[in-house]
Scaffold this active site. Structure first.
Site: not given
Length: 523
Positions: A286-288
């Protein structure tokens, strides 16, 4: 745009379907004898560089180096609404930090530039003109509102949203009438009923009948910017890309791209789709999660080679997986035919161990060790600054001795300025009472150690010290060796845990050890 509008008014007919893929090359690795290998990493600067992007870039880089080819960075910045300030610069910065700089890029330039899609709009307009002229593309006047209604209706009926090709069969008169009201329509590509099969260098033979599951795609938006499908085909052609190594999420779009190549009369490159890089539990990265961005790893002291090592170790493309491979070794051992279709599961909990191995390798090189010394000197200055009672701790010989003694025990160079190692740089505040709580023989132990150091000078090694301290303990009736070691550890570091006492003494040097012991005795 005037030329493009002229093409919109010309009648066209769909090109005849071909029975086999245009330009299908022989299998194997697709490296034709005498042909230059040119690969590209083409991220969108809608975010900063992360591990997934690094892996795609790395496989392109090592494939290019393996075949003495060129590695190109192209920024796909056509979605202007999603651009992140600084992302374009970050991507190129991180490639250079990782040791896999591009041969051609926005920063470096090159013969196939410009290397940002927003600066190549004329090329896309020209390609669209060709497609309009042959009837392979057509203008679409559908409003965003109508397209949104189509999407909602499909979802309500539990169907996959798709364009209904309403504008596909407009007459020349209808097009002229609509152009008078809307002179800048979107351009859609007319999908063929029979998509070409292709041999992917990883996934083998594939064919995706895109026309049966989706409507004709927009290839040029009304603002003159292309969509991904047109832009990547046009750019790969004009940049002479020989091999496209990209994520497997683009596998289903490849038939669509091949239709575009065929409609434009161009030879397509070879395709190799890389399996996904996933978390160890099988979920997508996840880029989050801020911890997958390369800046995070760099700031935390992880070495580029450790990252390159772990993201190749968890995947395929090599005869065997082994820890500690350097970039030159990755290039030598890489074999595209060994990449499997299985996703690569990345266990970041193992990264510190990878980093430890690569840090040891750097320490073993005199040139690299000198660089580590300079970095550690800067870290000490930054961490302790005005707290340094003796700036002699920044002496090159001293700092190098610390690195050599602690190699294999630390995972990051930054570990050496953590609280556990603060005693190496500042003198601890230790009172005589603290030592008295450990042993009643503080004075006796101290005198023996001071005498030992005065007799031996600077010639004591760690092994010799261990032997002498053992003899010292045996000569003290009623005092355990463990208490002698504990007392000396506290006197030298102010801590109950840490490296072996003999190593502490060698690290600090006999003069500093004597100074600290005398200071405690006088407190």
């Amino acid at each position: 745009m005037a030329a493009l509008t002229k093409r919109l008014l010309q009648p066209g007919r769909p090109p005849a379907a071909l029975s086999r893929p245009v330009g299908r090359r022989e299998a194997s690795l697709g490296t034709d004898a005498g042909a230059a290998v040119r690969v590209r990493f083409a991220p969108s600067p809608t975010g900063f560089m992360h591990l997934g992007g690094l892996r795609t870039a790395l496989y392109n880089y090592i494939f290019a180096r393996k075949h003495r080819g060129s590695f190109i960075l192209r920024l796909e910045d056509t979605d202007q609404t999603r651009l992140v300030p600084g992302a374009a610069e970050n991507i190129e910065d991180m490639l250079e930090w990782a040791g896999i700089p591009p041969d051609e890029s926005p920063r470096r330039g090159g013969p196939a530039g410009p290397y940002q899609q927003s600066q190549r709009l004329e090329l896309y307009a020209r390609a669209a003109e060709v497609l309009l002229k042959t009837g392979a593309a057509y203008p679409c006047f559908c409003s965003p509102q109508r397209l949104e209604l189509l999407k909602k209706e499909a979802l309500r009926n539990h169907q996959t949203p798709r364009y209904d090709n309403r504008c596909r069969n407009l007459s020349q008169g209808q097009v002229a009438q609509k152009l008078a009201k809307e002179p800048k329509p979107a351009i859609r590509f007319r999908l063929e009923e029979e998509a070409p099969a292709f041999q992917d260098l990883v996934y083998g033979w594939n064919r995706h009948e895109v026309a049966s599951v989706e409507g004709d795609p927009v290839i040029l938006k009304s603002d003159g910017f292309p969509t991904y499908h047109l832009a990547c085909v046009v750019d790969d052609h004009h940049m002479g890309i020989s091999h496209v190594l990209r994520g497997s999420e683009w596998l289903v779009s490849t038939s669509k791209h091949l239709l575009l190549y065929r409609a434009l009369g161009w030879q397509p490159p070879h395709f190799a789709h890389l399996p996904l890089l996933l978390n160890k539990d099988g979920r997508k990265l996840s880029k989050r999660q801020g911890d997958i961005f390369l800046e995070h790893f760099a700031a935390d002291g992880f070495l580029p080679d450790a990252l390159l090592d772990i993201i190749t170790n968890c995947g395929s493309g090599f005869a065997e997986n082994q820890m500690g491979r350097t970039l030159p070794e990755l290039i030598t051992q890489f074999d595209l035919s060994r990449i499997t279709c299985h996703s690569a599961l990345l266990d970041l909990d193992k990264l510190p161990e990878f980093n430890r191995l690569h840090l040891c390798r750097l320490v073993s090189s005199e040139t690299q060790r000198c660089q580590l010394v300079q970095k550690l000197q800067a870290l000490v200055e930054e961490a302790f600054g005005s707290q340094l009672q003796d700036r002699g701790v920044l002496n090159t010989d001293y700092v190098e001795r610390i690195i050599l003694l602690r190699q294999g025990h630390i995972c990051h160079l930054q570990d050496l300025v953590s609280p556990a190692y603060s005693y190496l740089w500042t003198r601890p505040a230790v009172g005589r009472a603290q030592l008295g709580a450990i042993s009643e023989n503080v004075d006796v132990i101290a005198e023996h150690v001071l005498g030992l150091l005065e007799r031996s000078g600077t010639g004591l090694t760690q092994d010799a010290l261990n032997g002498e301290l053992k003899k010292l303990s045996e000569g003290l009736e009623g005092t355990k060796h463990s208490n002698v070691m504990k007392l000396l550890r506290v006197a030298l570091s102010g801590q109950l845990q840490g490296p072996p006492v003999a190593e502490m003494m060698v690290s600090l040097g006999p003069k500093e050890v004597q100074e600290r012991i005398r200071k405690v005795l006088s407190s």
